[in-house]
Design an enzyme around this catalytic site. Structure first.
Site, PDB file in Angstrom:
ATOM      1  N   LEU A 117       0.838  -1.351   0.105  1.00  0.00           N
ATOM      2  CA  LEU A 117       0.016  -0.136  -0.026  1.00  0.00           C
ATOM      3  C   LEU A 117       0.652   1.202   0.080  1.00  0.00           C
ATOM      4  O   LEU A 117       0.616   2.185  -0.761  1.00  0.00           O
ATOM      5  CB  LEU A 117      -1.072  -0.069   1.130  1.00  0.00           C
ATOM      6  CG  LEU A 117      -1.618   1.335   1.346  1.00  0.00           C
ATOM      7  CD1 LEU A 117      -2.821   1.597   0.058  1.00  0.00           C
ATOM      8  CD2 LEU A 117      -2.794   0.967   2.533  1.00  0.00           C
ATOM      9  N   TYR A 156      -4.108  -6.650  17.654  1.00  0.00           N
ATOM     10  CA  TYR A 156      -4.358  -5.909  16.386  1.00  0.00           C
ATOM     11  C   TYR A 156      -5.428  -5.111  16.419  1.00  0.00           C
ATOM     12  O   TYR A 156      -5.385  -3.641  16.057  1.00  0.00           O
ATOM     13  CB  TYR A 156      -4.417  -6.944  15.188  1.00  0.00           C
ATOM     14  CG  TYR A 156      -4.621  -6.398  13.661  1.00  0.00           C
ATOM     15  CD1 TYR A 156      -3.601  -5.381  13.383  1.00  0.00           C
ATOM     16  CD2 TYR A 156      -5.746  -6.244  13.164  1.00  0.00           C
ATOM     17  CE1 TYR A 156      -3.675  -4.724  11.943  1.00  0.00           C
ATOM     18  CE2 TYR A 156      -5.970  -5.515  11.773  1.00  0.00           C
ATOM     19  CZ  TYR A 156      -5.056  -5.038  11.299  1.00  0.00           C
ATOM     20  OH  TYR A 156      -5.157  -4.426  10.012  1.00  0.00           O
TER      21      TYR A 156
END
Length: 258
Positions: free
Chosen positions: A18, A156
């Site tokens: 990304l 996370y």
């Protein structure tokens, strides 16, 4: 903040899928790109492509678990040339190891540092400086995982939830000083790191598409960008379900061990 008006852009995680796409989308003549990443070889490859597009590029290999070094590096870069836009993309998406009931404590600590503490600290440094200049933009790339209590990815989900709340609070604190803060919460992106995780990846988008959406959100000064659209629905669904139903659903979604 129009893309053509930007002249110095910081992108962390630029050696990943990304970050690399974002770097290439912003590369053009007259622009300086500050590309940070963990993998020196991939970082140099991205830098070469950006230079070919006309951009001036400086690269920095940095471990974001070293918070003091990350803060010092941001200050050094901004002292060299005022950063007009910071895209804080770097993160790690580790989930619970196969056979474990709970994630390893060291893993949780690393997720907290890389996904929340480091980008939040760097954003705070930049926001203060941009507020003094009365212009600038900061983009914090989080995750749709921030909306859900994922039993297989507690570290996370928790770190991304912290980043989301921090980003929204920071936005309010600097809005009147001409600084725009955008938090991005994407779903699954088809990167090498993402493909390494177990479980299905519904509504997955390609890195090029994700980069274009993030750049558009930054340009418009969007407060919170969630994509693709099913994850906006899932966020609402998570909020509306009775807690017992939600818990059962989240447990059912836990990936089975290979």
């Amino acid at each position: 903040m129009n893309k053509s008006s930007l002249d110095c852009i910081l992108i962390t995680g630029a050696s990943g899928g990304l970050g690399a796409e974002l770097a290439q989308s912003y590369a053009m003549s007259g622009r300086t790109l500050l590309l940070w990443g963990r993998d020196r070889t991939r970082l140099e490859s991205v830098a070469t492509r950006c230079r070919a597009a006309g951009a001036e590029v400086r690269v920095r290999q940095l471990d974001l678990t070293d918070i003091s070094a990350a803060i010092a590096a941001v200050e050094d870069e901004d002292d060299t040339g005022a950063i007009t836009l910071a895209l804080l993309v770097a993160g790690t998406g580790e989930v619970r190891a196969s056979g474990d009931v709970v994630e390893d404590a060291a893993q949780v600590a690393r997720l907290g540092l890389v996904n929340y503490v480091a980008p939040a600290a760097m954003a705070a440094v930049l926001a203060r400086r941009m507020a003094h200049r009365r212009k600038g933009g900061i983009v914090l790339v989080g995750s749709a995982a921030a909306f859900h209590s994922l039993p297989f990815a507690t570290g996370y989900a928790g770190s991304k939830a912290g980043l989301l709340r921090f980003g929204d609070a920071l936005r309010l604190s600097v809005r009147k000083h001409g600084v725009r803060v955008t938090v991005v919460s994407p779903g699954f992106i088809n990167t090498a790191a993402e493909r390494g995780n177990i479980g299905p990846r519904p509504f997955q988008v390609e890195p090029t598409d994700a980069a274009a959406r993030i750049a558009a959100a930054a340009e418009r000064g969007v407060r919170h960008a969630i994509f693709p659209w099913p994850f906006r629905v899932l966020r609402w669904f998570d909020r509306m379900l009775p807690s017992t139903w939600r818990d059962r659903l989240l447990l059912a979604l836990t990936p089975r061990e290979r």
